[in-house]
Design a protein around this motif. Sequence first.
Motif: not given
Length: 451
Positions: A193-205
Motif C-alpha cells: 500500500e505504501f508503494d501505491e501511495i508513493g507512486k502517486a506522490v511521485y507523480e504529483k510532486t
Amino acid sequence: MKKKLISLMLVGAMATSLVACGGAESTGSSEVDSTGEGDTAAVQSEDENTLTVYAWDENFNIPALKAAEKDYQEKNPDFKLEIITQSQSSDVENAVTLAAEAGDYSTLPDIVLFQDHYIQQYVTNYPDAWQSAEGATCDWSGLGAEKLSYSTINGTHYGFPVDAGTAIFAYRTDLLAEAGYTIDDVTGITWDEFDEIGKAVYEKTGKYLLCMDGSGNDLFYMMLQAEGVSQFKDGEPYITENEDLVKVFNILVKLAQDNVLYLANDWSDYTDQAIQGDMVAGVYNGNWIIPTIEQVADNAGQWEITTAPTLTGAPGYASNGGSSLYITANCSKTELALDFLSYTFGGESAADGQSITYDEALTNGGVIGTCAAAAESDVYSQGVDYFNGQPIYSTIVEYTQHVPTVEQSDYHYACRTQLGTALQNVLTNGEDVDTALATAEEQLRFEMELD
C-alpha cells in the motif's frame, strides 16, 4: 587471532589518542577537553565524590551528561562528573582495546559511553574490562526491552541507556495532501500500500516517499525488526532462508524501481541533498535524524511522524543506533557509579514524571531517552511546532516500549554492507535477487569465519 590482529592495528593509532586524553589538566570544571593541551590529567579522580567518563559529541551526548551531573547533585551536592571529551565513538572503542591488550585497565576512566551495536563484541572479547550493573537500583522494566537487549549479555545487565535509537517515519503532510493523502493514510499500512501511495506522490510532486543511504543501507534492519525478525539466527547469517528478509529485499527493489525510494550515493547525499535538498516526502530512520530534518526552516509545521508500514499492515516499531554508559574495570567507586547511573539515566529521578537528566538532555542536546516515566514530563509532552504541534518526544518514548527484541550480532554492520551491495547489484547490474542474496550470505559467512 582475528581479534588480536585488529587490536594490534588499533594500538598504534590509539597511543597518541590516549596521551591526548590525559593531556588536559583538571581545573575543577566538570568537562575536560582531550585536545592534548596542558599537563597530564588522570583518567580517575582521587576525590571520593568524583567520577570520570569518556564520551563524544559536544552537541548531543555531552549536554546529556552535564544534565545528569546536575540532576545527581540534587541528591549528592558534592558530586562531580569529569567529562573527558573524545572526538568520536571509535576513540572510546580503541581505548578499551588498547587497555585490554596491554592488560592494564588503569588507562580507562570510571565510565565510558559506548555504541550499542558494538558492546556485545567488546564484552565478549574483553570480559575483564567491564563491571556489571547488577547492583543497580533502577527499574529496568521501564527502560525499553529492545534497548536493554544490547547491554544485557548472558542475562547480566552492563549498561545504562542514554539515547533511544527508536525509529520514526516522518512525512511531509503538505506533499501527501497534493497527492490526496493524509498522515492517517500512511499509518498502519502494508508496504504494498505504501508503494501505491508513493507512486502517486511521485507523480504529483516529483518527490520520493522514502530515502536511504545506498552505501550503508539501514532499511533492511529496521524493516525486519518491525516484523520481529533478525538478519541472524543462532549466531549465523539468516538471509537466503529468511522468508521475511527476502520479501523485504524484493520490496526495496520494487520501491526503487517505482521511484518511491531514493537510494542516495552516500551519507552526505542522503542528508544534504535528499532530506535537506527537498527531494523527499518521507524519512524513515532513528529519531536522531530529527535535527537533520529541522534544518530546513521553510518546512516547519509540514512534517508529522507515525509508525512504519509492515508486511502485514500492523504498526511497525524499530530502532537504529544509540549508545549506553558502562562502568569499567578501573572504577574503584562502583557503588557511587551505580547510584549515579541508576538515579539519572536509569530513570529513578523521573519517578515523579520530572527528571533533570531527561528534560535537560532533550532541551540542551536533543537527546530522547528511553525511560517511560520521563515521557510524562511537561518537556516531553509538549507539542513541537516543526512537527505540526505533535508531542513527538513522548510519542517516541512510547514507541520505544514496543520495539521488538531481535537477535543481535557483532557483525551487524558487516551484514548491512553486504545487503546494501546486493541491492545495488540487483538495481544497477541487473543481477537476480536469489544470486545477489546468496553472494551476500556467502561473503558474510566468510567475514564471520564460519566456512
